[in-house]
Scaffold this motif. Structure first.
Motif, PDB file in Angstrom:
ATOM      1  N   LYS A   1      40.950  38.973  35.331  1.00 20.10           N
ATOM      2  CA  LYS A   1      39.413  39.174  35.438  1.00 20.10           C
ATOM      3  C   LYS A   1      39.062  40.077  34.282  1.00 20.10           C
ATOM      4  CE  LYS A   1      37.178  37.215  39.449  1.00 20.10           C
ATOM      5  NZ  LYS A   1      38.515  36.924  40.370  1.00 20.10           N
ATOM      6  N   GLU A   2      39.867  41.189  34.206  1.00 25.79           N
ATOM      7  CA  GLU A   2      39.575  42.325  33.375  1.00 25.79           C
ATOM      8  C   GLU A   2      40.644  42.335  32.391  1.00 25.79           C
ATOM      9  OE1 GLU A   2      36.547  44.193  33.323  1.00 25.79           O
ATOM     10  OE2 GLU A   2      37.599  44.887  31.506  1.00 25.79           O
ATOM     11  N   THR A   3      40.494  42.093  31.227  1.00 20.10           N
ATOM     12  CA  THR A   3      41.307  42.247  30.113  1.00 20.10           C
ATOM     13  C   THR A   3      40.983  43.096  29.029  1.00 20.10           C
ATOM     14  OG1 THR A   3      40.622  40.450  29.029  1.00 20.10           O
ATOM     15  CG2 THR A   3      42.216  39.824  30.581  1.00 20.10           C
TER      16      THR A   3
ATOM     17  N   THR B   1      28.432  37.206  41.970  1.00 17.76           N
ATOM     18  CA  THR B   1      29.377  35.859  42.009  1.00 17.76           C
ATOM     19  C   THR B   1      28.718  35.110  41.028  1.00 17.76           C
ATOM     20  OG1 THR B   1      29.110  36.273  44.416  1.00 17.76           O
ATOM     21  CG2 THR B   1      30.502  34.341  43.530  1.00 17.76           C
TER      22      THR B   1
ATOM     23  N   LEU C   1      32.421  33.445  33.007  1.00 19.51           N
ATOM     24  CA  LEU C   1      33.599  32.326  32.864  1.00 19.51           C
ATOM     25  C   LEU C   1      33.052  31.112  32.021  1.00 19.51           C
ATOM     26  CD1 LEU C   1      35.257  32.427  36.245  1.00 19.51           C
ATOM     27  CD2 LEU C   1      36.044  33.163  33.856  1.00 19.51           C
TER      28      LEU C   1
ATOM     29  N   GLN D   1      45.831  31.731  34.792  1.00 22.92           N
ATOM     30  CA  GLN D   1      44.763  32.345  34.293  1.00 22.92           C
ATOM     31  C   GLN D   1      45.059  33.717  34.185  1.00 22.92           C
ATOM     32  OE1 GLN D   1      41.078  31.276  35.741  1.00 22.92           O
ATOM     33  NE2 GLN D   1      41.521  29.239  36.574  1.00 22.92           N
TER      34      GLN D   1
ATOM     35  N   VAL E   1      29.464  36.385  37.365  1.00 29.25           N
ATOM     36  CA  VAL E   1      30.685  36.146  36.919  1.00 29.25           C
ATOM     37  C   VAL E   1      31.141  34.788  36.531  1.00 29.25           C
ATOM     38  CG1 VAL E   1      33.273  35.944  38.099  1.00 29.25           C
ATOM     39  CG2 VAL E   1      31.982  38.166  38.333  1.00 29.25           C
TER      40      VAL E   1
END
Lengths: 205, 99
Positions: A163-165, A36, A43, A160, A39
Protein backbone atom coordinates in the motif's frame (compact mmCIF):
# COMPACT_ATOMS: atom_id res chain seq x y z
CA UNK A 1 -14.87 15.56 14.76
CA UNK A 2 -11.71 15.75 16.86
CA UNK A 3 -13.61 17.37 19.72
CA UNK A 4 -16.07 14.49 19.64
CA UNK A 5 -13.42 11.80 19.63
CA UNK A 6 -13.15 11.31 23.42
CA UNK A 7 -16.92 11.15 23.71
CA UNK A 8 -17.31 8.57 20.99
CA UNK A 9 -14.44 6.62 22.45
CA UNK A 10 -16.11 6.55 25.84
CA UNK A 11 -19.40 5.53 24.29
CA UNK A 12 -17.93 2.94 21.99
CA UNK A 13 -18.51 0.04 24.38
CA UNK A 14 -22.15 0.99 24.82
CA UNK A 15 -22.83 1.37 21.13
CA UNK A 16 -21.12 -1.90 20.33
CA UNK A 17 -23.25 -3.57 22.95
CA UNK A 18 -26.29 -2.47 21.00
CA UNK A 19 -27.43 0.50 23.12
CA UNK A 20 -29.85 2.92 21.42
CA UNK A 21 -27.37 5.68 20.72
CA UNK A 22 -28.19 6.48 17.10
CA UNK A 23 -26.12 9.67 16.65
CA UNK A 24 -23.04 8.18 18.26
CA UNK A 25 -23.12 4.99 16.24
CA UNK A 26 -23.50 6.89 12.99
CA UNK A 27 -20.44 8.95 13.91
CA UNK A 28 -18.57 5.73 14.71
CA UNK A 29 -19.53 4.14 11.40
CA UNK A 30 -18.55 7.28 9.51
CA UNK A 31 -15.17 7.13 11.23
CA UNK A 32 -14.72 3.48 10.41
CA UNK A 33 -15.87 3.78 6.81
CA UNK A 34 -14.04 6.96 5.82
CA UNK A 35 -10.52 5.46 5.52
CA UNK A 36 -11.76 2.45 3.55
CA UNK A 37 -13.61 4.50 0.94
CA UNK A 38 -10.71 6.92 0.55
CA UNK A 39 -8.26 4.03 0.07
CA UNK A 40 -10.60 2.55 -2.51
CA UNK A 41 -10.91 5.89 -4.30
CA UNK A 42 -7.11 6.20 -4.26
CA UNK A 43 -6.73 2.75 -5.82
CA UNK A 44 -9.23 3.60 -8.56
CA UNK A 45 -7.51 6.93 -9.17
CA UNK A 46 -4.10 5.20 -9.37
CA UNK A 47 -5.38 2.69 -11.89
CA UNK A 48 -7.10 5.33 -14.04
CA UNK A 49 -3.93 7.43 -13.98
CA UNK A 50 -1.83 4.41 -14.91
CA UNK A 51 -3.96 3.46 -17.90
CA UNK A 52 -4.18 7.05 -19.20
CA UNK A 53 -0.39 7.44 -18.91
CA UNK A 54 0.19 4.01 -20.45
CA UNK A 55 -2.06 4.79 -23.43
CA UNK A 56 -0.25 8.07 -24.09
CA UNK A 57 3.14 6.35 -23.74
CA UNK A 58 2.27 3.50 -26.08
CA UNK A 59 0.96 5.82 -28.77
CA UNK A 60 3.94 8.16 -28.46
CA UNK A 61 6.40 5.25 -28.37
CA UNK A 62 4.84 3.83 -31.50
CA UNK A 63 5.22 7.18 -33.23
CA UNK A 64 8.86 7.45 -32.09
CA UNK A 65 9.76 4.32 -34.05
CA UNK A 66 7.46 4.92 -37.04
CA UNK A 67 7.36 8.68 -37.62
CA UNK A 68 8.97 9.63 -40.95
CA UNK A 69 9.96 13.04 -39.55
CA UNK A 70 13.03 12.99 -37.28
CA UNK A 71 12.01 16.11 -35.33
CA UNK A 72 8.53 14.70 -34.70
CA UNK A 73 10.11 11.48 -33.42
CA UNK A 74 12.15 13.52 -30.93
CA UNK A 75 9.03 15.39 -29.79
CA UNK A 76 7.11 12.13 -29.34
CA UNK A 77 10.06 10.83 -27.33
CA UNK A 78 9.39 13.72 -24.91
CA UNK A 79 5.88 12.34 -24.34
CA UNK A 80 7.27 8.87 -23.59
CA UNK A 81 9.87 10.24 -21.16
CA UNK A 82 7.27 12.41 -19.39
CA UNK A 83 5.05 9.33 -19.09
CA UNK A 84 7.91 7.38 -17.52
CA UNK A 85 8.45 10.25 -15.04
CA UNK A 86 4.72 10.17 -14.19
CA UNK A 87 4.92 6.41 -13.59
CA UNK A 88 7.87 6.96 -11.23
CA UNK A 89 5.79 9.48 -9.28
CA UNK A 90 2.87 7.03 -9.26
CA UNK A 91 5.20 4.44 -7.72
CA UNK A 92 6.26 6.93 -5.06
CA UNK A 93 9.79 7.38 -6.39
CA UNK A 94 9.84 11.16 -6.25
CA UNK A 95 13.57 11.76 -6.70
CA UNK A 96 13.89 9.49 -9.73
CA UNK A 97 10.80 11.11 -11.27
CA UNK A 98 12.19 14.61 -10.90
CA UNK A 99 15.61 13.48 -12.16
CA UNK A 100 13.94 11.89 -15.17
CA UNK A 101 12.36 15.23 -16.08
CA UNK A 102 15.55 17.20 -15.45
CA UNK A 103 18.04 14.90 -17.19
CA UNK A 104 15.99 13.36 -19.97
CA UNK A 105 13.51 16.04 -20.98
CA UNK A 106 15.80 18.89 -19.99
CA UNK A 107 19.15 17.71 -21.32
CA UNK A 108 18.99 14.57 -23.46
CA UNK A 109 16.15 15.77 -25.69
CA UNK A 110 17.91 19.10 -26.25
CA UNK A 111 21.03 17.14 -27.23
CA UNK A 112 18.96 15.07 -29.66
CA UNK A 113 17.42 18.18 -31.20
CA UNK A 114 20.89 19.72 -31.62
CA UNK A 115 22.08 16.52 -33.25
CA UNK A 116 19.11 16.56 -35.63
CA UNK A 117 19.66 20.20 -36.55
CA UNK A 118 23.36 19.63 -37.18
CA UNK A 119 22.97 16.54 -39.37
CA UNK A 120 20.02 17.41 -41.57
CA UNK A 121 19.99 19.83 -44.47
CA UNK A 122 16.27 19.96 -45.40
CA UNK A 123 13.55 20.41 -42.82
CA UNK A 124 10.44 18.28 -43.20
CA UNK A 125 9.74 14.63 -43.75
CA UNK A 126 12.55 12.34 -44.83
CA UNK A 127 11.38 9.45 -46.94
CA UNK A 128 14.37 7.25 -46.27
CA UNK A 129 14.53 6.97 -42.51
CA UNK A 130 13.35 3.35 -42.50
CA UNK A 131 14.65 0.16 -44.05
CA UNK A 132 12.34 -1.13 -46.76
CA UNK A 133 12.25 -4.59 -45.16
CA UNK A 134 10.15 -4.12 -42.04
CA UNK A 135 8.81 -7.64 -41.66
CA UNK A 136 11.90 -9.28 -40.09
CA UNK A 137 12.23 -6.40 -37.64
CA UNK A 138 8.55 -6.62 -36.74
CA UNK A 139 8.88 -10.37 -36.20
CA UNK A 140 11.94 -9.96 -33.99
CA UNK A 141 10.31 -7.23 -31.88
CA UNK A 142 7.06 -9.18 -31.58
CA UNK A 143 8.99 -12.25 -30.47
CA UNK A 144 10.94 -10.30 -27.84
CA UNK A 145 7.75 -8.64 -26.60
CA UNK A 146 5.70 -11.84 -26.54
CA UNK A 147 8.31 -13.85 -24.64
CA UNK A 148 8.85 -11.04 -22.10
CA UNK A 149 5.14 -10.41 -21.56
CA UNK A 150 4.43 -14.13 -21.20
CA UNK A 151 7.19 -14.60 -18.64
CA UNK A 152 6.28 -11.58 -16.48
CA UNK A 153 2.60 -12.53 -16.49
CA UNK A 154 3.55 -16.11 -15.64
CA UNK A 155 5.85 -15.05 -12.80
CA UNK A 156 3.96 -12.13 -11.22
CA UNK A 157 0.37 -13.11 -11.96
CA UNK A 158 -1.79 -10.75 -9.91
CA UNK A 159 0.79 -9.80 -7.30
CA UNK A 160 0.12 -6.28 -6.03
CA UNK A 161 2.30 -3.47 -4.78
CA UNK A 162 2.35 -2.81 -1.04
CA UNK A 163 0.00 0.00 0.00
CA UNK A 164 2.76 2.44 0.89
CA UNK A 165 5.56 2.58 -1.70
CA UNK A 166 6.67 6.17 -1.22
CA UNK A 167 10.39 6.74 -0.72
CA UNK A 168 11.82 10.12 0.14
CA UNK A 169 14.82 11.86 -1.38
CA UNK A 170 16.42 11.57 2.05
CA UNK A 171 16.45 7.76 1.88
CA UNK A 172 17.80 7.76 -1.68
CA UNK A 173 20.62 10.11 -0.71
CA UNK A 174 21.49 8.03 2.36
CA UNK A 175 21.60 4.88 0.27
CA UNK A 176 23.73 6.37 -2.53
CA UNK A 177 26.30 7.80 -0.14
CA UNK A 178 26.60 4.72 2.05
CA UNK A 179 25.83 1.41 0.31
CA UNK A 180 26.45 2.46 -3.27
CA UNK A 181 29.27 4.97 -2.85
CA UNK A 182 31.70 2.98 -5.04
CA UNK A 183 29.17 2.71 -7.86
CA UNK A 184 28.48 6.42 -7.46
CA UNK A 185 32.17 7.30 -7.81
CA UNK A 186 32.51 4.98 -10.81
CA UNK A 187 29.57 6.69 -12.50
CA UNK A 188 31.14 10.08 -11.79
CA UNK A 189 34.37 9.02 -13.50
CA UNK A 190 32.33 7.57 -16.37
CA UNK A 191 30.57 10.92 -16.87
CA UNK A 192 33.90 12.74 -16.92
CA UNK A 193 35.29 10.23 -19.42
CA UNK A 194 32.19 10.59 -21.61
CA UNK A 195 32.48 14.39 -21.47
CA UNK A 196 36.13 14.39 -22.54
CA UNK A 197 35.51 11.64 -25.10
CA UNK A 198 32.62 13.51 -26.71
CA UNK A 199 34.69 16.69 -27.00
CA UNK A 200 37.67 14.83 -28.47
CA UNK A 201 35.52 12.92 -30.97
CA UNK A 202 33.38 15.85 -32.13
CA UNK A 203 35.88 18.70 -32.30
CA UNK A 204 37.25 19.97 -35.58
CA UNK A 205 41.00 19.67 -36.01
CA UNK B 1 -1.87 -1.54 -8.68
CA UNK B 2 -0.60 -4.80 -10.09
CA UNK B 3 3.09 -5.38 -10.75
CA UNK B 4 2.32 -6.98 -14.10
CA UNK B 5 0.74 -3.73 -15.35
CA UNK B 6 4.11 -2.01 -15.13
CA UNK B 7 6.09 -5.03 -16.31
CA UNK B 8 3.91 -5.51 -19.40
CA UNK B 9 4.06 -1.81 -20.30
CA UNK B 10 7.85 -1.93 -19.96
CA UNK B 11 7.99 -5.06 -22.13
CA UNK B 12 5.95 -3.40 -24.89
CA UNK B 13 8.19 -0.31 -24.79
CA UNK B 14 11.24 -2.59 -24.96
CA UNK B 15 9.85 -4.37 -28.02
CA UNK B 16 9.16 -1.00 -29.66
CA UNK B 17 12.76 0.00 -29.02
CA UNK B 18 14.02 -3.25 -30.55
CA UNK B 19 11.87 -2.63 -33.63
CA UNK B 20 13.21 0.93 -33.88
CA UNK B 21 16.85 -0.16 -33.65
CA UNK B 22 16.36 -2.79 -36.34
CA UNK B 23 14.29 -0.77 -38.79
CA UNK B 24 15.66 2.78 -38.59
CA UNK B 25 18.38 3.95 -40.95
CA UNK B 26 19.04 7.34 -39.38
CA UNK B 27 21.72 7.15 -36.65
CA UNK B 28 19.94 9.62 -34.37
CA UNK B 29 16.67 7.68 -34.58
CA UNK B 30 18.53 4.52 -33.56
CA UNK B 31 19.87 6.36 -30.51
CA UNK B 32 16.28 7.41 -29.66
CA UNK B 33 15.20 3.77 -29.81
CA UNK B 34 18.01 2.90 -27.40
CA UNK B 35 16.58 5.53 -25.05
CA UNK B 36 13.19 3.79 -25.27
CA UNK B 37 14.81 0.51 -24.20
CA UNK B 38 16.72 2.12 -21.31
CA UNK B 39 13.52 3.77 -20.07
CA UNK B 40 11.58 0.52 -20.15
CA UNK B 41 14.31 -1.05 -18.02
CA UNK B 42 14.07 1.88 -15.61
CA UNK B 43 10.33 1.34 -15.20
CA UNK B 44 11.06 -2.27 -14.27
CA UNK B 45 13.82 -1.31 -11.81
CA UNK B 46 11.65 1.21 -9.95
CA UNK B 47 8.60 -1.06 -9.99
CA UNK B 48 10.48 -4.05 -8.57
CA UNK B 49 12.15 -1.80 -6.02
CA UNK B 50 8.70 -0.64 -4.88
CA UNK B 51 7.46 -4.23 -4.82
CA UNK B 52 10.30 -5.52 -2.62
CA UNK B 53 10.32 -2.32 -0.55
CA UNK B 54 13.98 -1.78 -1.45
CA UNK B 55 15.70 1.47 -2.28
CA UNK B 56 18.18 -0.30 -4.59
CA UNK B 57 15.77 -0.19 -7.53
CA UNK B 58 15.64 3.59 -7.47
CA UNK B 59 19.39 3.96 -6.99
CA UNK B 60 20.12 1.75 -9.98
CA UNK B 61 17.52 3.60 -12.04
CA UNK B 62 19.47 6.78 -11.26
CA UNK B 63 22.69 5.10 -12.40
CA UNK B 64 20.99 3.98 -15.61
CA UNK B 65 19.83 7.55 -16.25
CA UNK B 66 23.40 8.79 -15.77
CA UNK B 67 24.90 6.16 -18.06
CA UNK B 68 22.20 6.92 -20.66
CA UNK B 69 23.12 10.59 -20.61
CA UNK B 70 26.80 9.73 -21.12
CA UNK B 71 25.87 7.32 -23.91
CA UNK B 72 23.82 9.94 -25.74
CA UNK B 73 26.67 12.45 -25.48
CA UNK B 74 29.26 10.10 -26.96
CA UNK B 75 26.80 8.61 -29.46
CA UNK B 76 25.79 11.98 -30.86
CA UNK B 77 29.44 13.02 -31.08
CA UNK B 78 30.12 9.90 -33.17
CA UNK B 79 27.09 10.61 -35.36
CA UNK B 80 28.31 14.18 -35.89
CA UNK B 81 31.77 12.91 -36.85
CA UNK B 82 30.27 10.46 -39.34
CA UNK B 83 28.11 13.22 -40.79
CA UNK B 84 31.12 15.49 -41.17
CA UNK B 85 33.11 12.81 -43.00
CA UNK B 86 30.39 11.35 -45.19
CA UNK B 87 27.66 14.03 -45.42
CA UNK B 88 25.08 11.48 -44.29
CA UNK B 89 23.91 9.67 -41.16
CA UNK B 90 22.39 6.79 -43.12
CA UNK B 91 23.45 3.62 -41.33
CA UNK B 92 23.02 1.39 -44.39
CA UNK B 93 25.93 3.23 -45.99
CA UNK B 94 28.21 2.34 -43.07
CA UNK B 95 29.56 -0.86 -44.60
CA UNK B 96 33.28 -0.13 -44.35
CA UNK B 97 33.85 -3.13 -42.07
CA UNK B 98 31.53 -5.43 -43.98
CA UNK B 99 33.32 -8.60 -45.10
Amino acid sequence: MDALAPTTGALAADSLAGAALAPTTSVLFADALAPTTSVLALLVAQNVAFYVIAAIMLFAGFRVVTSPNVVHAALYLIAVLAGVAALFLLLGAEFVGITQVLIYIGAVIVLFLFGIMLTRSPMGADTEVDHPRRLPATLAAALVGAVTIYSVLDYFGDEQFPKETRTTTNEVADSIFSDYIIAFEAVSVLLLAALIGAIVVARRD
Amino acid sequence: MYVSQFAVLAAVLFAMGVYGILVRRNGILVLMSVELILNSVNINLVAFGALRDSIAGEVFALFVITVAAAEVGVGLAIVLLIYRNRRSVDLSEMDLMKG
